[in-house]
Design an enzyme around this catalytic site. Structure first.
Site, PDB file in Angstrom:
ATOM      1  N   HIS A 154      -4.324   1.567   7.675  1.00 54.12           N
ATOM      2  CA  HIS A 154      -2.984   2.175   7.712  1.00 54.12           C
ATOM      3  C   HIS A 154      -2.883   3.301   6.670  1.00 54.12           C
ATOM      4  O   HIS A 154      -2.398   4.398   6.965  1.00 54.12           O
ATOM      5  CB  HIS A 154      -1.943   1.081   7.444  1.00 54.12           C
ATOM      6  CG  HIS A 154      -0.534   1.567   7.420  1.00 54.12           C
ATOM      7  ND1 HIS A 154       0.386   1.251   8.401  1.00 54.12           N
ATOM      8  CD2 HIS A 154       0.124   2.335   6.521  1.00 54.12           C
ATOM      9  CE1 HIS A 154       1.545   1.822   8.108  1.00 54.12           C
ATOM     10  NE2 HIS A 154       1.425   2.484   6.965  1.00 54.12           N
ATOM     11  N   GLU A 155      -3.387   3.031   5.468  1.00 55.19           N
ATOM     12  CA  GLU A 155      -3.310   4.044   4.394  1.00 55.19           C
ATOM     13  C   GLU A 155      -4.225   5.225   4.696  1.00 55.19           C
ATOM     14  O   GLU A 155      -3.872   6.376   4.436  1.00 55.19           O
ATOM     15  CB  GLU A 155      -3.665   3.414   3.043  1.00 55.19           C
ATOM     16  CG  GLU A 155      -2.774   2.262   2.604  1.00 55.19           C
ATOM     17  CD  GLU A 155      -1.287   2.556   2.733  1.00 55.19           C
ATOM     18  OE1 GLU A 155      -0.874   3.721   2.579  1.00 55.19           O
ATOM     19  OE2 GLU A 155      -0.523   1.621   3.017  1.00 55.19           O
TER      20      GLU A 155
ATOM     21  N   CYS B 206       6.091   0.639   7.918  1.00 53.59           N
ATOM     22  CA  CYS B 206       5.680   1.689   6.986  1.00 53.59           C
ATOM     23  C   CYS B 206       6.865   2.067   6.114  1.00 53.59           C
ATOM     24  O   CYS B 206       7.986   2.168   6.599  1.00 53.59           O
ATOM     25  CB  CYS B 206       5.205   2.898   7.783  1.00 53.59           C
ATOM     26  SG  CYS B 206       4.681   4.273   6.759  1.00 53.59           S
ATOM     27  N   LEU B 207       6.576   2.269   4.833  1.00 52.94           N
ATOM     28  CA  LEU B 207       7.643   2.656   3.905  1.00 52.94           C
ATOM     29  C   LEU B 207       8.235   4.025   4.262  1.00 52.94           C
ATOM     30  O   LEU B 207       9.323   4.354   3.825  1.00 52.94           O
ATOM     31  CB  LEU B 207       7.112   2.679   2.466  1.00 52.94           C
ATOM     32  CG  LEU B 207       6.683   1.315   1.895  1.00 52.94           C
ATOM     33  CD1 LEU B 207       6.035   1.495   0.534  1.00 52.94           C
ATOM     34  CD2 LEU B 207       7.877   0.373   1.793  1.00 52.94           C
TER      35      LEU B 207
ATOM     36  N   GLN C  14       2.861  10.072   1.045  1.00 54.88           N
ATOM     37  CA  GLN C  14       4.179   9.427   1.121  1.00 54.88           C
ATOM     38  C   GLN C  14       5.075   9.767  -0.074  1.00 54.88           C
ATOM     39  O   GLN C  14       6.277   9.569  -0.021  1.00 54.88           O
ATOM     40  CB  GLN C  14       4.021   7.901   1.235  1.00 54.88           C
ATOM     41  CG  GLN C  14       3.371   7.481   2.545  1.00 54.88           C
ATOM     42  CD  GLN C  14       3.307   5.975   2.645  1.00 54.88           C
ATOM     43  OE1 GLN C  14       2.384   5.360   2.140  1.00 54.88           O
ATOM     44  NE2 GLN C  14       4.314   5.372   3.273  1.00 54.88           N
TER      45      GLN C  14
ATOM     46  N   GLY D 126       0.839  -1.195   0.000  1.00 59.88           N
ATOM     47  CA  GLY D 126       0.000   0.000   0.000  1.00 59.88           C
ATOM     48  C   GLY D 126       0.871   1.241   0.000  1.00 59.88           C
ATOM     49  O   GLY D 126       2.004   1.205   0.474  1.00 59.88           O
TER      50      GLY D 126
ATOM     51  N   HIS E  55      -2.594   7.700   6.884  1.00 59.96           N
ATOM     52  CA  HIS E  55      -1.646   8.582   6.190  1.00 59.96           C
ATOM     53  C   HIS E  55      -2.335   9.842   5.673  1.00 59.96           C
ATOM     54  O   HIS E  55      -1.744  10.919   5.650  1.00 59.96           O
ATOM     55  CB  HIS E  55      -1.001   7.861   4.997  1.00 59.96           C
ATOM     56  CG  HIS E  55       0.200   7.033   5.366  1.00 59.96           C
ATOM     57  ND1 HIS E  55       1.315   7.574   5.949  1.00 59.96           N
ATOM     58  CD2 HIS E  55       0.460   5.713   5.209  1.00 59.96           C
ATOM     59  CE1 HIS E  55       2.220   6.613   6.144  1.00 59.96           C
ATOM     60  NE2 HIS E  55       1.713   5.472   5.715  1.00 59.96           N
TER      61      HIS E  55
END
Ligand code: NI
Length: 190
Positions: free
Chosen positions: A142-143, A100-101, A58, A53, A146
């Site tokens: 999670h997304e 998380c990226l 991000q 995702g 963000h």
């Protein structure tokens, strides 16, 4: 002529864009070829990372959209773009281990809803509704965070470095642990 998608830079914790509430996408924006390019780039960036995702903030774009691809998990789970997402149902509680990226190399323990129903628009502006449980449901949450300037580390306990290769080998003694580790590895890339 179609443009070639490119890999954008994933910004890291500490960058102000990750902490801002992202803005709603207008229909005009959605119809802009540059916005469609952004969506293609987000997929390219997510696959390259690799991750399951990626939310627009991000890649330093403060707009309300994210991409998800858990097609390996279930055909219905990707590749998906959700524009202006909203949860219409949130149910139950499940433990989640996430990474998380934008917080490279770390994982942590938190609690998520067990089931969510997410409505929004697809890349053509058509209404969509997604039901998420399991990893897919946790990924949607999670997304969504963000888009509201929230990182999982704000909610997580026991934030720690992701396990090393040696630790993985040591853990690979029972099927259950391997399976748990595989789930963690997947979750550690959203
Ligand atoms: Ni993330």
């Amino acid at each position: 002529m179609a443009t070639v998608p490119y890999i954008r830079e994933i910004i890291q914790d500490g960058h102000p864009t990750l902490r801002k509430v992202a803005k709603k996408v207008t229909m005009d924006e959605l119809g802009d070829p540059l916005f469609q390019q952004l969506i293609d780039d987000m997929f390219e960036t997510m696959y390259h990372a690799p991750g399951i995702g990626l939310a627009a903030p991000q890649v330093n774009i403060g707009k309300r959209l994210f991409v998800v691809d858990l097609q390996d998990d279930d055909d219905d789970h990707g590749p998906l773009v959700v524009v202006n997402p909203k949860f219409t149902v949130t149910d139950g509680e499940v433990p989640s281990i996430e990474g998380c990226l934008s917080v490279v190399g770390m994982i942590g323990d938190l609690t998520r809803f067990e089931r969510v129903v997410c409505s929004g628009l697809d890349r053509d502006g058509k209404k969509i509704e997604l039901e998420g449980t399991g990893l897919f449901g946790r990924c949607l949450q999670h997304e969504m965070d963000h888009l509201d300037g929230v990182l999982y580390i704000d909610k997580a306990k026991n934030i720690r470095p992701a396990v090393t290769e040696e630790e993985k080998e040591a853990l690979a003694q029972t099927e259950a642990e391997v399976a748990a580790l595989a789930n963690n590895a997947e979750a550690a890339t959203v």
